[in-house]
Design a protein around this motif. Structure first.
Motif, mmCIF file in Angstrom:
data_model
loop_
_atom_site.group_PDB
_atom_site.id
_atom_site.type_symbol
_atom_site.label_atom_id
_atom_site.label_comp_id
_atom_site.label_asym_id
_atom_site.label_seq_id
_atom_site.Cartn_x
_atom_site.Cartn_y
_atom_site.Cartn_z
ATOM 1 N N GLN A 166 0.828 -1.204 0.000
ATOM 2 C CA GLN A 166 0.000 0.000 0.000
ATOM 3 C C GLN A 166 0.861 1.252 0.000
ATOM 4 O O GLN A 166 0.651 2.178 -0.793
ATOM 5 N N ALA A 167 1.834 1.289 0.892
ATOM 6 C CA ALA A 167 2.707 2.453 0.987
ATOM 7 C C ALA A 167 3.484 2.663 -0.300
ATOM 8 O O ALA A 167 3.662 3.798 -0.760
ATOM 9 N N GLN A 168 3.929 1.584 -0.918
ATOM 10 C CA GLN A 168 4.676 1.692 -2.171
ATOM 11 C C GLN A 168 3.800 2.265 -3.283
ATOM 12 O O GLN A 168 4.242 3.122 -4.060
ATOM 13 N N ILE A 169 2.552 1.807 -3.360
ATOM 14 C CA ILE A 169 1.641 2.289 -4.401
ATOM 15 C C ILE A 169 1.341 3.772 -4.214
ATOM 16 O O ILE A 169 1.359 4.563 -5.173
ATOM 17 N N LEU A 170 1.082 4.189 -2.973
ATOM 18 C CA LEU A 170 0.774 5.596 -2.715
ATOM 19 C C LEU A 170 1.984 6.488 -2.986
ATOM 20 O O LEU A 170 1.841 7.586 -3.543
ATOM 21 N N ASP A 171 3.172 6.029 -2.603
ATOM 22 C CA ASP A 171 4.379 6.790 -2.912
ATOM 23 C C ASP A 171 4.589 6.884 -4.414
ATOM 24 O O ASP A 171 5.023 7.923 -4.934
ATOM 25 N N LEU A 172 4.267 5.800 -5.116
ATOM 26 C CA LEU A 172 4.398 5.792 -6.573
ATOM 27 C C LEU A 172 3.485 6.821 -7.216
ATOM 28 O O LEU A 172 3.888 7.557 -8.130
ATOM 29 N N LEU A 173 2.244 6.902 -6.734
ATOM 30 C CA LEU A 173 1.304 7.883 -7.283
ATOM 31 C C LEU A 173 1.819 9.304 -7.071
ATOM 32 O O LEU A 173 1.718 10.155 -7.968
ATOM 33 N N LYS A 174 2.372 9.579 -5.887
ATOM 34 C CA LYS A 174 2.896 10.916 -5.617
ATOM 35 C C LYS A 174 4.088 11.227 -6.516
ATOM 36 O O LYS A 174 4.204 12.344 -7.042
ATOM 37 N N ASP A 175 4.969 10.254 -6.694
ATOM 38 C CA ASP A 175 6.137 10.471 -7.556
ATOM 39 C C ASP A 175 5.727 10.725 -9.001
ATOM 40 O O ASP A 175 6.261 11.623 -9.669
ATOM 41 N N LEU A 176 4.766 9.928 -9.486
ATOM 42 C CA LEU A 176 4.326 10.084 -10.867
ATOM 43 C C LEU A 176 3.571 11.394 -11.065
ATOM 44 O O LEU A 176 3.632 12.001 -12.133
ATOM 45 N N GLN A 177 2.850 11.840 -10.025
ATOM 46 C CA GLN A 177 2.162 13.126 -10.131
ATOM 47 C C GLN A 177 3.162 14.256 -10.277
ATOM 48 O O GLN A 177 2.968 15.183 -11.076
ATOM 49 N N GLN A 178 4.250 14.182 -9.519
ATOM 50 C CA GLN A 178 5.278 15.205 -9.624
ATOM 51 C C GLN A 178 5.914 15.204 -11.005
ATOM 52 O O GLN A 178 6.250 16.257 -11.556
ATOM 53 N N GLU A 179 6.061 14.008 -11.596
ATOM 54 C CA GLU A 179 6.696 13.911 -12.915
ATOM 55 C C GLU A 179 5.775 14.389 -14.028
ATOM 56 O O GLU A 179 6.188 15.122 -14.924
ATOM 57 N N PHE A 180 4.500 13.976 -13.971
ATOM 58 C CA PHE A 180 3.575 14.279 -15.059
ATOM 59 C C PHE A 180 2.711 15.509 -14.785
ATOM 60 O O PHE A 180 2.061 16.019 -15.699
ATOM 61 N N GLY A 181 2.648 15.976 -13.524
ATOM 62 C CA GLY A 181 1.810 17.121 -13.198
ATOM 63 C C GLY A 181 0.330 16.833 -13.269
ATOM 64 O O GLY A 181 -0.475 17.740 -13.508
ATOM 65 N N SER A 182 -0.062 15.595 -13.049
ATOM 66 C CA SER A 182 -1.463 15.199 -13.181
ATOM 67 C C SER A 182 -2.288 15.693 -11.991
ATOM 68 O O SER A 182 -1.778 15.886 -10.890
ATOM 69 N N ALA A 183 -3.565 15.889 -12.235
ATOM 70 C CA ALA A 183 -4.541 16.062 -11.162
ATOM 71 C C ALA A 183 -5.043 14.670 -10.792
ATOM 72 O O ALA A 183 -5.328 13.856 -11.678
#
Length: 353
Positions: free
Chosen positions: A205-222
């Motif tokens: 769970q923690a890995q998936i949530l961290d992944l979403l945050k990292d990818l948001q920073q990279e792609f700038g997604s909402a």
């Protein structure tokens, strides 16, 4: 039922500069038992680069709302009213062909159950590469390379080999990562994650949530993060929307809502969570009763049959008058602001410490 383009209710305020703006949204399902009022006058905004957490019990309308954003409801038995504006484009009542161009490209969704969302007949790589080819016109070779790249980006080991595997050959956490890769393959501006950590162990769970945050920073997604667990959104989301019986009952930043909740339902959600410093044999404090049937939701405040504070409101307003949700920070509750603060400090906060 017919999908309408505008609400028949009082016109909602015009959308601002938000990337995603939902105004006065109603979703109804025709069933043999009657009409299910799944979403009942919901409004919210989401800006680029921010994460909105939507929390509530099962059946509160979280997933229905976001499937409406994606245009995935069956128009034969669904009525949708209201405005859904994505980057200036009206989605409510838009032609299916126009929505197909947006789904998987400008907006994408990570579904709750990756095993059923992924097709068992095709390799993981093919399922990631297909939307990339469709939306970008890339060749098979380019799309396959993109699939390998995305699997590597989401942390799948040996992506050049695993890209040829089928979903059943992946573990639960790896399938969830593959779903994220498929959702992000076209760099969508809006990502909807529907309980992406359900049925995963705490570490994954923690890995998936961290992944979403990292990818948001990279792609700038909402990002819209749908969950029933306030703990999941505490360190992940920027803003929080609490839903109950198809309505929004409280909203604000995560810090505001979790530090000073204003609605009795939010108090109940927080109080039902286990605490690390509590005794092993200390019982949880569940919310009494059960959510109402959306075939015939109660009048007034939908939470009033389960609320312990209705006697503190003058008359029978809780049972007869629907409370409004103010713009910005606030809660849809008839309790006076000073009384809510007193109840929280004296009765609720000590249980959360």
């Amino acid at each position: 039922m017919t999908t309408l383009t505008k609400s028949e209710a009082t016109p909602a305020p015009a959308a601002g500069d938000a990337f995603l703006s939902v105004r006065d949204l109603y979703v109804r399902f025709a069933t043999e038992d009657g009409v299910v009022k799944a979403v009942d006058g919901l409004s919210f905004d989401l800006e680029r680069g921010r994460t909105l957490g939507i929390v509530g019990e099962s059946g509160s309308g979280k997933s229905v709302t976001n499937l409406a954003v994606l245009g995935l409801h069956d128009p034969r038995n669904t009525e949708i009213r209201g405005e859904i504006v994505l980057d200036g484009q009206e989605l409510t009542g838009a032609p299916e062909r126009a929505l197909e161009k947006l789904r998987g490209n400008k907006m994408a969704m990570i579904f709750q159950d990756s095993l059923t969302a992924l097709s068992p007949y095709y390799t993981v790589g093919r399922q990631i590469a297909e939307p990339y080819r469709k939306h970008t016109g890339a060749s098979k070779r380019e799309a396959w390379g993109r699939a390998v790249e995305m699997l590597e980006k989401v942390g799948i080991p040996n992506p050049k080999l695993r890209v040829r595997d089928y979903p059943h050959q992946f573990s639960g956490g790896m399938r969830q990562r593959a779903m994220i890769a498929m959702a992000l393959v076209c760099d969508p501006d809006l990502l909807i994650a529907d309980e992406p950590t359900t049925a995963l162990d705490v570490t994954v769970q923690a890995q998936i949530l961290d992944l979403l945050k990292d990818l948001q920073q990279e792609f700038g997604s909402a990002i819209i993060l749908i969950t029933h667990d306030l703990g999941v959104v505490a360190n992940t989301a920027d803003d929080l929307l609490v839903m109950y019986a198809g309505r929004a009952v409280e909203r604000g930043t995560v810090r505001e809502v979790l530090r000073s909740p204003q609605h009795p339902y939010t108090w109940g959600l927080l109080g039902s969570m286990p605490r690390l410093n509590s005794a092993v044999d200390e019982p949880l404090s569940p919310i009494p009763g059960a959510p109402p049937s959306l075939l015939s939701p109660p009048p007034g405040c939908p939470f009033h049959p389960r609320c312990a504070h209705t006697q503190e409101v003058d008359g029978d307003r809780c049972a007869t008058e629907r409370p409004s949700l103010p713009d910005g920070r606030g809660a849809a509750c008839h309790l006076a602001a000073d009384r809510k603060q007193t109840i929280f400090i004296e009765q609720i906060k000590p249980r959360l410490a």
